[in-house]
Motif scaffolding. Sequence first.
Motif, PDB file in Angstrom:
ATOM      1  N   GLY A  42       0.827  -1.208   0.000  1.00 54.18           N
ATOM      2  CA  GLY A  42       0.000   0.000   0.000  1.00 54.18           C
ATOM      3  C   GLY A  42       0.856   1.251   0.000  1.00 54.18           C
ATOM      4  O   GLY A  42       1.816   1.359  -0.766  1.00 54.18           O
ATOM      5  N   THR A  43       0.550   2.180   0.898  1.00 55.38           N
ATOM      6  CA  THR A  43       1.307   3.439   0.923  1.00 55.38           C
ATOM      7  C   THR A  43       2.449   3.411   1.937  1.00 55.38           C
ATOM      8  O   THR A  43       3.068   4.438   2.226  1.00 55.38           O
ATOM      9  CB  THR A  43       0.389   4.634   1.253  1.00 55.38           C
ATOM     10  OG1 THR A  43      -0.227   4.378   2.514  1.00 55.38           O
ATOM     11  CG2 THR A  43      -0.669   4.829   0.187  1.00 55.38           C
ATOM     12  N   HIS A  44       2.725   2.227   2.481  1.00 56.65           N
ATOM     13  CA  HIS A  44       3.819   2.109   3.454  1.00 56.65           C
ATOM     14  C   HIS A  44       5.140   1.850   2.745  1.00 56.65           C
ATOM     15  O   HIS A  44       5.185   1.139   1.756  1.00 56.65           O
ATOM     16  CB  HIS A  44       3.561   0.953   4.413  1.00 56.65           C
ATOM     17  CG  HIS A  44       2.277   1.091   5.161  1.00 56.65           C
ATOM     18  ND1 HIS A  44       2.155   1.838   6.307  1.00 56.65           N
ATOM     19  CD2 HIS A  44       1.038   0.604   4.899  1.00 56.65           C
ATOM     20  CE1 HIS A  44       0.909   1.797   6.730  1.00 56.65           C
ATOM     21  NE2 HIS A  44       0.203   1.054   5.895  1.00 56.65           N
ATOM     22  N   VAL A  45       6.199   2.425   3.262  1.00 55.37           N
ATOM     23  CA  VAL A  45       7.549   2.083   2.806  1.00 55.37           C
ATOM     24  C   VAL A  45       8.235   1.410   4.001  1.00 55.37           C
ATOM     25  O   VAL A  45       8.390   2.023   5.058  1.00 55.37           O
ATOM     26  CB  VAL A  45       8.332   3.329   2.344  1.00 55.37           C
ATOM     27  CG1 VAL A  45       9.751   2.949   1.948  1.00 55.37           C
ATOM     28  CG2 VAL A  45       7.611   4.003   1.165  1.00 55.37           C
ATOM     29  N   ALA A  46       8.600   0.151   3.823  1.00 55.46           N
ATOM     30  CA  ALA A  46       9.085  -0.656   4.954  1.00 55.46           C
ATOM     31  C   ALA A  46      10.597  -0.847   4.874  1.00 55.46           C
ATOM     32  O   ALA A  46      11.160  -0.945   3.789  1.00 55.46           O
ATOM     33  CB  ALA A  46       8.390  -2.012   4.940  1.00 55.46           C
ATOM     34  N   MET A  47      11.215  -0.914   6.031  1.00 51.41           N
ATOM     35  CA  MET A  47      12.675  -1.122   6.095  1.00 51.41           C
ATOM     36  C   MET A  47      12.996  -2.451   6.747  1.00 51.41           C
ATOM     37  O   MET A  47      12.496  -2.758   7.830  1.00 51.41           O
ATOM     38  CB  MET A  47      13.317  -0.060   6.983  1.00 51.41           C
ATOM     39  CG  MET A  47      13.372   1.309   6.411  1.00 51.41           C
ATOM     40  SD  MET A  47      14.491   2.308   7.427  1.00 51.41           S
ATOM     41  CE  MET A  47      13.412   2.791   8.765  1.00 51.41           C
ATOM     42  N   GLY A 275      17.327  10.037   3.749  1.00 49.24           N
ATOM     43  CA  GLY A 275      17.036  10.241   2.334  1.00 49.24           C
ATOM     44  C   GLY A 275      15.715   9.621   1.922  1.00 49.24           C
ATOM     45  O   GLY A 275      14.892  10.250   1.242  1.00 49.24           O
ATOM     46  N   VAL A 276      15.489   8.378   2.341  1.00 47.34           N
ATOM     47  CA  VAL A 276      14.266   7.672   1.954  1.00 47.34           C
ATOM     48  C   VAL A 276      13.032   8.337   2.558  1.00 47.34           C
ATOM     49  O   VAL A 276      11.974   8.403   1.934  1.00 47.34           O
ATOM     50  CB  VAL A 276      14.344   6.176   2.346  1.00 47.34           C
ATOM     51  CG1 VAL A 276      12.999   5.507   2.145  1.00 47.34           C
ATOM     52  CG2 VAL A 276      15.401   5.459   1.526  1.00 47.34           C
ATOM     53  N   ASP A 277      13.179   8.843   3.766  1.00 46.12           N
ATOM     54  CA  ASP A 277      12.095   9.577   4.424  1.00 46.12           C
ATOM     55  C   ASP A 277      11.572  10.679   3.506  1.00 46.12           C
ATOM     56  O   ASP A 277      10.354  10.820   3.300  1.00 46.12           O
ATOM     57  CB  ASP A 277      12.680  10.242   5.686  1.00 46.12           C
ATOM     58  CG  ASP A 277      11.800  10.042   6.890  1.00 46.12           C
ATOM     59  OD1 ASP A 277      10.702   9.498   6.739  1.00 46.12           O
ATOM     60  OD2 ASP A 277      12.238  10.440   7.985  1.00 46.12           O
ATOM     61  N   ALA A 278      12.516  11.437   2.928  1.00 49.56           N
ATOM     62  CA  ALA A 278      12.144  12.564   2.066  1.00 49.56           C
ATOM     63  C   ALA A 278      11.508  12.072   0.769  1.00 49.56           C
ATOM     64  O   ALA A 278      10.495  12.622   0.311  1.00 49.56           O
ATOM     65  CB  ALA A 278      13.384  13.414   1.770  1.00 49.56           C
ATOM     66  N   ILE A 279      12.069  11.014   0.184  1.00 48.16           N
ATOM     67  CA  ILE A 279      11.514  10.497  -1.087  1.00 48.16           C
ATOM     68  C   ILE A 279      10.116   9.922  -0.857  1.00 48.16           C
ATOM     69  O   ILE A 279       9.202  10.139  -1.664  1.00 48.16           O
ATOM     70  CB  ILE A 279      12.419   9.382  -1.667  1.00 48.16           C
ATOM     71  CG1 ILE A 279      13.819   9.909  -1.932  1.00 48.16           C
ATOM     72  CG2 ILE A 279      11.792   8.786  -2.926  1.00 48.16           C
ATOM     73  CD1 ILE A 279      14.073  10.433  -3.308  1.00 48.16           C
ATOM     74  N   ARG A 285       3.868   8.885   0.278  1.00 47.32           N
ATOM     75  CA  ARG A 285       3.865   7.681   1.104  1.00 47.32           C
ATOM     76  C   ARG A 285       4.601   7.944   2.415  1.00 47.32           C
ATOM     77  O   ARG A 285       5.047   9.056   2.669  1.00 47.32           O
ATOM     78  CB  ARG A 285       4.480   6.520   0.319  1.00 47.32           C
ATOM     79  CG  ARG A 285       3.537   6.118  -0.813  1.00 47.32           C
ATOM     80  CD  ARG A 285       4.163   5.268  -1.862  1.00 47.32           C
ATOM     81  NE  ARG A 285       5.451   5.738  -2.236  1.00 47.32           N
ATOM     82  CZ  ARG A 285       6.495   4.939  -2.479  1.00 47.32           C
ATOM     83  NH1 ARG A 285       6.357   3.655  -2.394  1.00 47.32           N
ATOM     84  NH2 ARG A 285       7.632   5.438  -2.852  1.00 47.32           N
ATOM     85  N   GLN A 286       4.745   6.883   3.181  1.00 49.36           N
ATOM     86  CA  GLN A 286       5.281   7.085   4.524  1.00 49.36           C
ATOM     87  C   GLN A 286       6.307   6.008   4.844  1.00 49.36           C
ATOM     88  O   GLN A 286       6.033   4.823   4.681  1.00 49.36           O
ATOM     89  CB  GLN A 286       4.092   6.991   5.475  1.00 49.36           C
ATOM     90  CG  GLN A 286       4.406   7.171   6.917  1.00 49.36           C
ATOM     91  CD  GLN A 286       3.259   6.657   7.767  1.00 49.36           C
ATOM     92  OE1 GLN A 286       2.091   6.681   7.368  1.00 49.36           O
ATOM     93  NE2 GLN A 286       3.605   6.160   8.942  1.00 49.36           N
ATOM     94  N   LEU A 287       7.493   6.452   5.256  1.00 54.33           N
ATOM     95  CA  LEU A 287       8.504   5.507   5.722  1.00 54.33           C
ATOM     96  C   LEU A 287       8.157   5.158   7.163  1.00 54.33           C
ATOM     97  O   LEU A 287       8.170   6.018   8.041  1.00 54.33           O
ATOM     98  CB  LEU A 287       9.901   6.127   5.649  1.00 54.33           C
ATOM     99  CG  LEU A 287      11.040   5.237   6.157  1.00 54.33           C
ATOM    100  CD1 LEU A 287      11.200   4.004   5.279  1.00 54.33           C
ATOM    101  CD2 LEU A 287      12.355   6.004   6.194  1.00 54.33           C
ATOM    102  N   ASP A 288       7.810   3.890   7.393  1.00 56.91           N
ATOM    103  CA  ASP A 288       7.370   3.492   8.733  1.00 56.91           C
ATOM    104  C   ASP A 288       8.557   3.336   9.658  1.00 56.91           C
ATOM    105  O   ASP A 288       9.477   2.588   9.382  1.00 56.91           O
ATOM    106  CB  ASP A 288       6.591   2.176   8.658  1.00 56.91           C
ATOM    107  CG  ASP A 288       5.202   2.401   8.101  1.00 56.91           C
ATOM    108  OD1 ASP A 288       4.627   3.465   8.379  1.00 56.91           O
ATOM    109  OD2 ASP A 288       4.703   1.521   7.382  1.00 56.91           O
TER     110      ASP A 288
END
Length: 296
Positions: A42-47, A275-279, A285-288
């Motif tokens: 979905g709109t989550h960006v996972a690490m 960096g990924v937070d900003a992208i 979307r959202q970096l969780d």
Amino acid sequence: MTRSTDDLNAELLARHPYRNAVRAGRPDTIVLVGEHRVPIGGTHVAMIAGPCAVEGRETLLETAHALSGMGVQMLRGGAFKPRTSPHSFQGLGEEGLQLLAEAREATGMAIVTEVLTPEDVPLVARYADVLQVGTRNMANYRLLEALGAQDKPVLLKRGMAATIEELLCAAEYVLAGGNPNVILCERGIRSFEPMVRNAFDLNVIPLLDQLTHLPVIVDPSHAAGRADLVHAVTMGAVAAGAHGFIIEAHENPLAAIVDGSQTLDMEAMQRLITGVDAIAAATGRQLDRTIRTVAA
Ligand code: PEP
Ligand code: MN
């Protein structure tokens, strides 16, 4: 009697080679990982980050604490390693799984680790939150069937010479077996170029978004094979819509037993997260990230 378009579409879908994985108008699947139900999709960006291999208690716990302090919610680390040479370090096996479980206990991170054989699935599933299928095993159909018959999420890496359709059909084995929780992973494919380990295929990210409802993450570490390229490749992949990334990170990459030259240290990891937070934010979307209270 003439059949309606809906009937024809339903018939086509019923005969589709990857009928469960195909998009067919379905909403994005969001896979929930571990006790804290970390979302992937979905709109989550996972690490997901951690060492290539679980090497020992001290380095694993130190790395896990540092990563979890940065908000990384999922820890990677191989206990069973598929090595090119049989003489290379093969992993700590069950002892490695126990160390991963200890790291989960200490940090709250969910555990992502590879399973090599169908026989090992029950053992690895006892400890792991996500079972990883490596590039060498993408087309191991008996392994995929065994993973379809259990309920832990599966991280399925693209075979190093696999087409996109072959990747989707591999995912289909797990889905058809009854496990809906599959995360796809682009980790680069073989090319003629020796300066990088693999050719990272950015095309697949927007393409898979059309073709399937499953989440797609990337592994820039195994794609580039060089730590100095990992930041840029990750940023590009997230900008293209990747649902997350799995990165090799270690408290001291120079001392890593496996894949040290493509492994980020904690400073580089922190820069990557910033960096990924900003992208992620720039693409809606959202970096969780969850900063946990870490046990002493
Ligand atoms: C890994 O992630 O540890 C690994 C072996 O990757 P791949 O299967 O993509 O080579
Ligand atoms: Mn590795």
